[in-house]
Design an enzyme around this catalytic site. Sequence first.
Site, short mmCIF file in Angstrom:
data_model
loop_
_atom_site.label_atom_id
_atom_site.label_comp_id
_atom_site.label_asym_id
_atom_site.label_seq_id
_atom_site.Cartn_x
_atom_site.Cartn_y
_atom_site.Cartn_z
CG HIS A 1 -3.34 -3.56 3.29
ND1 HIS A 1 -2.43 -3.13 4.24
CD2 HIS A 1 -3.81 -2.45 2.68
CE1 HIS A 1 -2.37 -1.81 4.22
NE2 HIS A 1 -3.20 -1.37 3.29
CD GLU B 1 -1.25 -6.19 5.66
OE1 GLU B 1 -1.89 -5.18 5.98
OE2 GLU B 1 -0.80 -6.37 4.51
CB CYS C 1 -1.00 -0.04 1.16
SG CYS C 1 -2.37 1.12 0.98
#
Length: 236
Positions: A216, A218, A115
């Site tokens: 993202h 994660e 990001c």
Amino acid sequence: MPRQPLIGVTTYLTRARWGAAWDLPAALLPASYAQHVQRAGGLAVQLPPDDPAAAGDIVRRLDGLVLAGGEDLDPGLYGERPHPRAGAPVPERDAWELALLDAALERGVPVLGICRGMQLMNVHAGGTLCQHLPDEVGHTDHNPVVGAFTDHLVKPVPDTRLGRLLPEPCDVATHHHQSVSRLGDGLVATAYAEDGTVEALERPGDGTFALGVQWHPEARDDLRLTRALVEAAAAG
């Protein structure tokens, strides 16, 4: 047992509250970043903002680097004035992460930008950002709910590093209101949203793992990108 590569992850620098009464400046990071690195086979260490002159010493001890998400970059870094909807920059973090990226690229240390991290990679290479994406695309689908990740489709570009890692269009976790505008020197766009927004970029040609994604990873269970970073770090 094979040696686990050491992956540095940059952090926020902000004010935070915790416990019964603590309210202090803090270097913090959502736990999902470290957990993703750990699940992908790496050892995670946080890299709070420091003197940019120390970046080379830090990177020499790392096997890989994750540039985490977070606050908007200072638009002065790419020669623009702040948009009314741009967030307040954090100059200490900007300077630190630009220095870390510079040192990592110089030493061939694998880099994954997430990001803000992807946007920083673009600015580092001389590119620019769209400071408020809804002005460009006419909708808020990239950040429909502040403080929550939502999913949208991205289409990887074939015959790129990202395209080999993610060979099919896929849904990804999104939360951003800025995006790449002009690509930096030496970078190529390697994934797009359906509205044409650049969703990934990479630095091809010299063998270095230097990949940025606007989403993202994660925040979801898909480990393909983080595992690829860890494997590149282990191979180095």
